[in-house]
Design a protein around this motif. Structure first.
Motif, PDB file in Angstrom:
ATOM      1  N   VAL A 114      49.155 -12.346 -40.056  1.00 13.90           N
ATOM      2  CA  VAL A 114      48.503 -11.133 -40.564  1.00 13.90           C
ATOM      3  C   VAL A 114      46.986 -11.234 -40.437  1.00 13.90           C
ATOM      4  O   VAL A 114      46.306 -10.205 -40.308  1.00 13.90           O
ATOM      5  N   ALA A 115      46.442 -12.448 -40.451  1.00 15.65           N
ATOM      6  CA  ALA A 115      44.998 -12.606 -40.235  1.00 15.65           C
ATOM      7  C   ALA A 115      44.601 -12.138 -38.837  1.00 15.65           C
ATOM      8  O   ALA A 115      43.502 -11.615 -38.634  1.00 15.65           O
ATOM      9  N   ILE A 116      45.493 -12.330 -37.871  1.00 14.36           N
ATOM     10  CA  ILE A 116      45.241 -11.851 -36.505  1.00 14.36           C
ATOM     11  C   ILE A 116      45.496 -10.355 -36.389  1.00 14.36           C
ATOM     12  O   ILE A 116      44.890  -9.657 -35.569  1.00 14.36           O
ATOM     13  N   GLY A 117      46.399  -9.831 -37.239  1.00 16.34           N
ATOM     14  CA  GLY A 117      46.750  -8.411 -37.192  1.00 16.34           C
ATOM     15  C   GLY A 117      48.106  -8.153 -36.577  1.00 16.34           C
ATOM     16  O   GLY A 117      48.329  -7.082 -35.998  1.00 16.34           O
ATOM     17  N   LEU A 118      49.034  -9.103 -36.709  1.00 10.32           N
ATOM     18  CA  LEU A 118      50.377  -8.925 -36.160  1.00 10.32           C
ATOM     19  C   LEU A 118      51.321  -8.303 -37.185  1.00 10.32           C
ATOM     20  O   LEU A 118      51.272  -8.627 -38.370  1.00 10.32           O
ATOM     21  N   PRO A 119      52.223  -7.414 -36.750  1.00  8.63           N
ATOM     22  CA  PRO A 119      53.339  -7.001 -37.598  1.00  8.63           C
ATOM     23  C   PRO A 119      54.263  -8.199 -37.826  1.00  8.63           C
ATOM     24  O   PRO A 119      54.300  -9.148 -37.031  1.00  8.63           O
ATOM     25  N   LEU A 120      55.046  -8.123 -38.910  1.00  9.08           N
ATOM     26  CA  LEU A 120      55.995  -9.181 -39.248  1.00  9.08           C
ATOM     27  C   LEU A 120      57.420  -8.640 -39.164  1.00  9.08           C
ATOM     28  O   LEU A 120      57.691  -7.529 -39.620  1.00  9.08           O
ATOM     29  N   LEU A 121      58.309  -9.462 -38.615  1.00 10.80           N
ATOM     30  CA  LEU A 121      59.742  -9.179 -38.613  1.00 10.80           C
ATOM     31  C   LEU A 121      60.400 -10.344 -39.341  1.00 10.80           C
ATOM     32  O   LEU A 121      60.419 -11.474 -38.831  1.00 10.80           O
ATOM     33  N   LEU A 122      60.922 -10.084 -40.549  1.00 11.78           N
ATOM     34  CA  LEU A 122      61.296 -11.160 -41.457  1.00 11.78           C
ATOM     35  C   LEU A 122      62.753 -11.076 -41.892  1.00 11.78           C
ATOM     36  O   LEU A 122      63.276  -9.983 -42.176  1.00 11.78           O
ATOM     37  N   SER A 123      63.369 -12.235 -42.009  1.00 11.35           N
ATOM     38  CA  SER A 123      64.642 -12.345 -42.703  1.00 11.35           C
ATOM     39  C   SER A 123      64.411 -12.111 -44.196  1.00 11.35           C
ATOM     40  O   SER A 123      63.340 -12.425 -44.736  1.00 11.35           O
ATOM     41  N   ASP A 124      65.413 -11.581 -44.878  1.00  9.04           N
ATOM     42  CA  ASP A 124      65.257 -11.307 -46.315  1.00  9.04           C
ATOM     43  C   ASP A 124      65.273 -12.576 -47.156  1.00  9.04           C
ATOM     44  O   ASP A 124      65.119 -12.510 -48.384  1.00  9.04           O
ATOM     45  N   ALA A 130      47.954  -2.525 -41.045  1.00 13.59           N
ATOM     46  CA  ALA A 130      48.333  -2.868 -42.420  1.00 13.59           C
ATOM     47  C   ALA A 130      48.222  -4.370 -42.661  1.00 13.59           C
ATOM     48  O   ALA A 130      47.808  -4.809 -43.742  1.00 13.59           O
ATOM     49  N   SER A 131      48.594  -5.165 -41.659  1.00 12.01           N
ATOM     50  CA  SER A 131      48.467  -6.620 -41.797  1.00 12.01           C
ATOM     51  C   SER A 131      47.022  -7.030 -42.045  1.00 12.01           C
ATOM     52  O   SER A 131      46.744  -7.918 -42.868  1.00 12.01           O
ATOM     53  N   LEU A 132      46.094  -6.402 -41.354  1.00  9.42           N
ATOM     54  CA  LEU A 132      44.680  -6.728 -41.564  1.00  9.42           C
ATOM     55  C   LEU A 132      44.257  -6.386 -42.990  1.00  9.42           C
ATOM     56  O   LEU A 132      43.501  -7.150 -43.615  1.00  9.42           O
ATOM     57  N   ARG A 133      44.752  -5.280 -43.515  1.00  6.13           N
ATOM     58  CA  ARG A 133      44.432  -4.924 -44.911  1.00  6.13           C
ATOM     59  C   ARG A 133      45.041  -5.938 -45.868  1.00  6.13           C
ATOM     60  O   ARG A 133      44.397  -6.351 -46.845  1.00  6.13           O
ATOM     61  N   VAL A 134      46.272  -6.331 -45.586  1.00  9.99           N
ATOM     62  CA  VAL A 134      46.944  -7.316 -46.438  1.00  9.99           C
ATOM     63  C   VAL A 134      46.163  -8.626 -46.459  1.00  9.99           C
ATOM     64  O   VAL A 134      45.953  -9.217 -47.530  1.00  9.99           O
TER      65      VAL A 134
END
Length: 407
Positions: free
Chosen positions: A314-324, A372-376
């Motif tokens: 997220v620091a780079i600005g990537l979306p995340l695809l995550l297991s729950d 959104a990742s950058l904001r996070v």
């Protein structure tokens, strides 16, 4: 003149991510910091069993803050509950006379020694860790654990929490919210922000090195190639995408890591013909380049409390695809479903494939999630981590009331 707070941080070994917090705390005029290391693992070359490789971190782990190694440090070569056992820890704490001691949980003998010493001498304990409410245990183990931990955690002055699931877990053990201070785990912020500023250039350079076409949509996996991280799910999802007539030809899988499943992963890639690159173990000085070359970070683990690779992404600005089953999903955490993260049931390859296909075909969705990742990250950066520690110190080692503190 305001009296300075003497803060001791006791940790199993120098950990590449955490040293950035120590340096930032060392710059604070209100505290006198000493970091106490139980072993030299990380400074000296060591074998990581789960990664199945020898590791020597290519980064400076020790400069910029006062630290010491306990006398037993050279003889300890493995991090586990029983091997981290330093009888000298209580003597060193007695000599330092800290006002507060920061501990990374309670999962080894030396931490328990320090914990009990603090209890006996009326010294404030600040505890941090990545325990979460996602991980499951048998009912009997859960009952016993809860009984023991409720008593143990009642002795802690303040909890430096890393996210929503961490706070939910603590609340379930009877910890009041006013004893929790959000303190995100740090990363090498300077390196990642510098890489982010030249992301396009860095991406082109690394993709050329790895022979990944610019037209490919890259899903990045960073971690140990072991069963609990489920790297094979990513290849199976690519194959499911192909069989369903999805955009598999546009998708490229980039794996950074080593481990016991390397051979199985190689075989599965050959069997399916998946567009893939196995980069092997990537040291910390090179890892930002790989995030820059990716479009999405995938973390398919069946159990991982608060993986820092997601913070780096997220620091780079990537979306995340995550297991729950990844324990950093929450409305104020690193992975925010519907904002910067898509979440699917752990081990459900069809759902993972559907999410991959959606992202690969939706540049506007990815752009919005990346922003959104950058904001996070802006809410979870090194400044936020320092603020969490300092607020806990002001209240529990300085006598201020919670109402007088800012975020």
């Amino acid at each position: 003149m305001t009296q300075k707070t003497r803060l001791a941080i006791l940790v199993s070994h120098p950990i590449q991510h955490f040293v950035h917090l120590y340096r930032a705390l060392a710059l604070r005029p209100e505290i006198i910091l000493t970091v106490i290391f139980c072993s030299r693992i990380g400074v000296d070359r060591y074998f990581d069993k789960e990664m199945n490789t020898n590791i020597e971190w290519k980064t400076d782990l020790l400069s910029g803050y006062d630290h010491l190694f306990l006398p037993e440090a050279r003889t300890i070569t493995l991090v586990s509950e029983l091997t981290i056992n330093n009888p000298s820890a209580t003597r060193v704490l007695r000599d330092l006379q800290p006002n507060a001691v920061m501990l990374y949980g309670y999962n080894h003998v030396t931490a328990l020694r320090a914990f009990l010493w603090c209890k006996m001498h009326g010294v404030n304990v600040l505890m941090t860790g990545d325990g979460d409410a996602v991980s499951t245990r048998s009912p009997l183990k859960a009952i016993i654990r809860n009984l023991v931990l409720r008593r143990l955690l009642s002795w802690v002055s303040a909890f430096l929490t890393v996210g929503d699931q961490n706070e939910c877990m603590l609340a379930s053990l009877g910890v009041a919210r006013h004893r929790m201070f959000r303190t995100p785990f740090p990363i090498d912020e300077a390196s990642y922000l510098a890489s982010r500023n030249k992301r396009a250039e860095t991406s082109r350079g690394l993709r050329a090195e790895l022979a990944i076409p610019e037209s490919r949509f890259v899903f990045l996996f960073v971690g140990k190639l072991c069963a609990r991280k489920r790297p094979l799910d990513l290849v199976d999802a690519w194959d499911a995408l192909r069989q369903a007539g999805g955009p598999a030809d546009r998708v490229h899988l980039l794996f950074c890591g080593e481990g016991e499943q390397r051979a199985a992963l190689t075989a599965r890639i050959a069997e399916t013909g998946a567009n893939s690159t196995l980069a092997g173990f990537v040291n910390v000085d090179q890892l930002p380049r790989f995030f820059c070359a990716a479009d999405v970070l995938v973390h398919p683990a069946e159990r991982d409390p608060h993986p820092l690779v997601c913070s780096e992404a997220v620091a780079i600005g990537l979306p995340l695809l995550l297991s729950d089953k990844v324990g950093l999903i929450g409305p104020t955490d690193i992975g925010r479903q519907g904002e910067n993260a898509l979440v699917y049931p752990s081990g459900c390859v069809p759902d993972l494939a559907d999410a991959m296909g959606l992202l690969a075909l939706s540049p506007e969705v990815c752009k919005s999630m990346g922003e959104a990742s950058l904001r996070v990250y802006g809410e979870s950066d090194l400044q936020a981590a320092v603020g969490g520690v300092m607020n806990a110190i002001r209240i529990h080692a300085g006598g201020q009331s919670p109402a007088s503190l800012e975020r």
